[in-house]
Design a protein around this motif. Structure first.
Motif, PDB file in Angstrom:
ATOM      1  N   LEU A   1      79.560 -31.719 -86.799  1.00  0.00           N
ATOM      2  CA  LEU A   1      78.786 -31.938 -88.011  1.00  0.00           C
ATOM      3  C   LEU A   1      77.353 -32.205 -87.583  1.00  0.00           C
ATOM      4  O   LEU A   1      77.093 -33.101 -86.772  1.00  0.00           O
ATOM      5  N   ILE A   2      76.422 -31.399 -88.125  1.00  0.00           N
ATOM      6  CA  ILE A   2      74.998 -31.557 -87.846  1.00  0.00           C
ATOM      7  C   ILE A   2      74.303 -31.935 -89.142  1.00  0.00           C
ATOM      8  O   ILE A   2      74.420 -31.237 -90.142  1.00  0.00           O
ATOM      9  N   CYS A   3      73.592 -33.062 -89.114  1.00  0.00           N
ATOM     10  CA  CYS A   3      72.872 -33.540 -90.288  1.00  0.00           C
ATOM     11  C   CYS A   3      71.402 -33.727 -89.935  1.00  0.00           C
ATOM     12  O   CYS A   3      71.067 -34.572 -89.102  1.00  0.00           O
ATOM     13  N   ASP A   4      70.554 -32.922 -90.549  1.00  0.00           N
ATOM     14  CA  ASP A   4      69.117 -33.025 -90.321  1.00  0.00           C
ATOM     15  C   ASP A   4      68.407 -32.459 -91.542  1.00  0.00           C
ATOM     16  O   ASP A   4      68.762 -31.378 -92.020  1.00  0.00           O
TER      17      ASP A   4
ATOM     18  N   ILE B   1      76.072 -34.900 -84.881  1.00  0.00           N
ATOM     19  CA  ILE B   1      74.648 -34.932 -84.540  1.00  0.00           C
ATOM     20  C   ILE B   1      73.908 -35.236 -85.830  1.00  0.00           C
ATOM     21  O   ILE B   1      74.050 -34.510 -86.810  1.00  0.00           O
ATOM     22  N   THR B   2      73.129 -36.315 -85.835  1.00  0.00           N
ATOM     23  CA  THR B   2      72.393 -36.664 -87.045  1.00  0.00           C
ATOM     24  C   THR B   2      70.963 -37.068 -86.720  1.00  0.00           C
ATOM     25  O   THR B   2      70.702 -37.684 -85.684  1.00  0.00           O
ATOM     26  N   ASP B   3      70.077 -36.690 -87.615  1.00  0.00           N
ATOM     27  CA  ASP B   3      68.703 -37.147 -87.548  1.00  0.00           C
ATOM     28  C   ASP B   3      68.714 -38.638 -87.879  1.00  0.00           C
ATOM     29  O   ASP B   3      69.603 -39.119 -88.579  1.00  0.00           O
ATOM     30  N   LEU B   4      67.734 -39.361 -87.379  1.00  0.00           N
ATOM     31  CA  LEU B   4      67.662 -40.790 -87.660  1.00  0.00           C
ATOM     32  C   LEU B   4      67.075 -41.055 -89.042  1.00  0.00           C
ATOM     33  O   LEU B   4      67.611 -41.847 -89.806  1.00  0.00           O
ATOM     34  N   ARG B   5      66.003 -40.360 -89.356  1.00  0.00           N
ATOM     35  CA  ARG B   5      65.330 -40.585 -90.650  1.00  0.00           C
ATOM     36  C   ARG B   5      65.494 -39.342 -91.516  1.00  0.00           C
ATOM     37  O   ARG B   5      64.848 -38.325 -91.292  1.00  0.00           O
ATOM     38  N   ILE B   6      66.363 -39.469 -92.508  1.00  0.00           N
ATOM     39  CA  ILE B   6      66.668 -38.317 -93.372  1.00  0.00           C
ATOM     40  C   ILE B   6      66.715 -38.726 -94.836  1.00  0.00           C
ATOM     41  O   ILE B   6      67.637 -38.416 -95.556  1.00  0.00           O
ATOM     42  N   GLY B   7      65.704 -39.446 -95.271  1.00  0.00           N
ATOM     43  CA  GLY B   7      65.626 -39.810 -96.671  1.00  0.00           C
ATOM     44  C   GLY B   7      66.084 -41.228 -96.945  1.00  0.00           C
ATOM     45  O   GLY B   7      66.097 -42.092 -96.067  1.00  0.00           O
ATOM     46  N   ALA B   8      66.478 -41.460 -98.194  1.00  0.00           N
ATOM     47  CA  ALA B   8      66.855 -42.807 -98.636  1.00  0.00           C
ATOM     48  C   ALA B   8      68.054 -43.353 -97.864  1.00  0.00           C
ATOM     49  O   ALA B   8      68.128 -44.539 -97.566  1.00  0.00           O
ATOM     50  N   VAL B   9      69.006 -42.492 -97.575  1.00  0.00           N
ATOM     51  CA  VAL B   9      70.156 -42.872 -96.748  1.00  0.00           C
ATOM     52  C   VAL B   9      69.888 -42.279 -95.379  1.00  0.00           C
ATOM     53  O   VAL B   9      69.766 -41.074 -95.243  1.00  0.00           O
TER      54      VAL B   9
ATOM     55  N   ILE C   1      75.548 -38.322 -81.685  1.00  0.00           N
ATOM     56  CA  ILE C   1      74.221 -38.042 -81.130  1.00  0.00           C
ATOM     57  C   ILE C   1      73.187 -38.220 -82.231  1.00  0.00           C
ATOM     58  O   ILE C   1      73.348 -37.689 -83.332  1.00  0.00           O
ATOM     59  N   ILE C   2      72.133 -38.960 -81.925  1.00  0.00           N
ATOM     60  CA  ILE C   2      71.015 -39.121 -82.863  1.00  0.00           C
ATOM     61  C   ILE C   2      69.824 -38.360 -82.306  1.00  0.00           C
ATOM     62  O   ILE C   2      69.522 -38.435 -81.110  1.00  0.00           O
ATOM     63  N   ILE C   3      69.164 -37.627 -83.213  1.00  0.00           N
ATOM     64  CA  ILE C   3      67.899 -36.984 -82.865  1.00  0.00           C
ATOM     65  C   ILE C   3      66.841 -37.521 -83.820  1.00  0.00           C
ATOM     66  O   ILE C   3      67.136 -37.826 -84.975  1.00  0.00           O
ATOM     67  N   THR C   4      65.639 -37.679 -83.329  1.00  0.00           N
ATOM     68  CA  THR C   4      64.576 -38.219 -84.164  1.00  0.00           C
ATOM     69  C   THR C   4      63.241 -37.598 -83.791  1.00  0.00           C
ATOM     70  O   THR C   4      63.021 -37.230 -82.636  1.00  0.00           O
TER      71      THR C   4
END
Length: 130
Positions: free
Chosen positions: A8-11, A54-62, A84-87
């Motif tokens: 799962l990739i969230c960015d 894999i998720t971005d650290l800052r992706i909006g309100a949540v 994994i966090i990417i920022t």
């Protein structure tokens, strides 16, 4: 569901999410993309059970921290083996463990580095952060 190769990739940077998704798909991973934390959390709550998150650290309100918290709170069978966090925000004197993740990368990220760390992490190697 076979979770051995699910990711799962969230960015919220859609181009980056798609590039990472295409890269890992070309290597045989089953990839789900989310451009919001809410959507990623929905996938987790619905039982996606990714092997790697894999998720971005800052992706909006949540933000990514909440995605990580949701993933860590899942029953063990559904919990990602690696997170994994990417920022895009340079942070000094922080480590992946500060965000309850296995690896931390500052954008721009090299997918080959991520792949190497995933391989080491899934093989039982140490997690050091990108």
């Amino acid at each position: 569901m076979n979770t051995a190769q699910t990711m799962l990739i969230c960015d919220d940077e859609e181009e980056l999410a798609h590039e990472l998704g295409e890269y890992f798909t070309s290597l045989g991973w089953r990839v789900e993309l989310s451009v919001t934390a809410e959507n990623a959390i929905g996938h987790l709550r619905q039982g996606l059970a990714p092997r790697v998150l894999i998720t971005d650290l800052r992706i909006g309100a949540v933000d990514g921290r909440q995605v990580v918290a949701e993933a860590r709170a899942l029953p063990e069978a559904l919990r990602p083996a690696l997170i994994i966090i990417i920022t895009g925000h340079v942070m000094h004197n922080v480590a992946a463990a500060d965000f309850d993740s296995d690896f931390l990368y500052v954008k721009p990220v090299d997918p080959n580095d991520i792949l190497d760390d995933i391989a080491a992490g899934l093989a039982g190697g140490t997690t050091a952060g990108g």
